[in-house]
Write an enzyme that holds these catalytic residues in place. Structure first.
Site, PDB file in Angstrom:
ATOM      1  N   ASP A   1       0.889  -1.163   0.000  1.00 18.84           N
ATOM      2  CA  ASP A   1       0.000   0.000   0.000  1.00 18.84           C
ATOM      3  C   ASP A   1       0.929   1.216   0.000  1.00 18.84           C
ATOM      4  OD1 ASP A   1      -2.345   1.592   0.217  1.00 18.84           O
ATOM      5  OD2 ASP A   1      -1.995   1.771   2.374  1.00 18.84           O
TER       6      ASP A   1
ATOM      7  N   GLU B   1      -1.011  -1.575  -4.877  1.00 22.06           N
ATOM      8  CA  GLU B   1      -2.278  -0.871  -5.094  1.00 22.06           C
ATOM      9  C   GLU B   1      -2.036   0.299  -6.038  1.00 22.06           C
ATOM     10  OE1 GLU B   1      -6.036   0.049  -2.391  1.00 22.06           O
ATOM     11  OE2 GLU B   1      -4.280   1.197  -1.794  1.00 22.06           O
TER      12      GLU B   1
ATOM     13  N   ASP C   1      -2.592   1.122   6.801  1.00 19.66           N
ATOM     14  CA  ASP C   1      -1.649   0.835   5.715  1.00 19.66           C
ATOM     15  C   ASP C   1      -1.284  -0.651   5.688  1.00 19.66           C
ATOM     16  OD1 ASP C   1      -0.972   3.785   4.974  1.00 19.66           O
ATOM     17  OD2 ASP C   1      -0.641   3.665   7.138  1.00 19.66           O
TER      18      ASP C   1
END
Length: 192
Positions: free
Chosen positions: A7, A67, A141
């Protein structure tokens, strides 16, 4: 298959490692790489890169899932996040690993949260799927990164032929277990 999910962020970069072992999804580790906001961007990116390379060396994944960007109203924020994503892509490429990118809505749906669901919904589903204690996920996160890893495991099986169900009717394999729990994420709309 062992996947390290990322992330990306320029101050906090989450990573999470999930492996399919003998038909089960296993949480191997996660963390949040934190860099000081006051440091110049180049220094933050260097520190993010070094820490992510250390995580790749420690966990030895077979693939990296990152991501993707979502829509930003602030161009500067999008640009800075793009730099952090670039660090993740670079670290994976330097390690010789395949990199897969997923849209945020796809990541959420792959763990059973709606595409518009918040970070709390994603964290709840990740904890449920992997049996991770809430206290160990200090920031969203980390749970988001684990969700990205799960998303890759989910998507790597889409379109692949499934093994026949055994005589007892129970399918084996982490992908099948996940598919049974999240069937809507596996079904594609039929052509009309």
């Amino acid at each position: 298959m062992r996947v390290l999910g990322v992330d990306p962020g320029s101050r906090f970069m989450g990573f999470g490692v999930v492996e399919e072992k003998k038909g089960k999804l296993v949480h191997l580790g996660h963390g949040v790489i934190k860099v000081p906001e006051s440091a110049p961007l180049a220094e933050r990116l260097k520190d993010l890169h070094a820490a992510l390379c250390a995580a790749l060396a420690r966990y030895k994944p077979e693939a990296v899932a990152v991501e993707g960007l979502f829509t930003f109203r602030n161009a500067r924020s999008a640009l800075v996040l793009g730099h952090a994503r670039g660090v993740a892509l670079l670290a994976a490429a330097q390690a010789g690993l395949p990199v897969h990118e997923y849209a945020p809505a796809s990541v959420k749906k792959s763990v059973g949260a709606s595409g518009a669901g918040g970070k709390d919904a994603v964290a709840r589903m990740v904890r449920t799927l992997l049996g991770v204690d809430e206290a160990t996920l200090e920031r969203a996160d980390a749970s988001d990164a684990l969700a990205v890893a799960l998303c890759h495991l989910n998507h790597s099986r889409v379109g692949m032929p499934r093994a026949s169900a055994p005589a007892n009717g129970k399918r084996k394999g982490a992908a099948s277990v996940l598919a049974d729990r999240l069937s809507s994420a596996y079904k594609r709309p039929e052509a009309r």
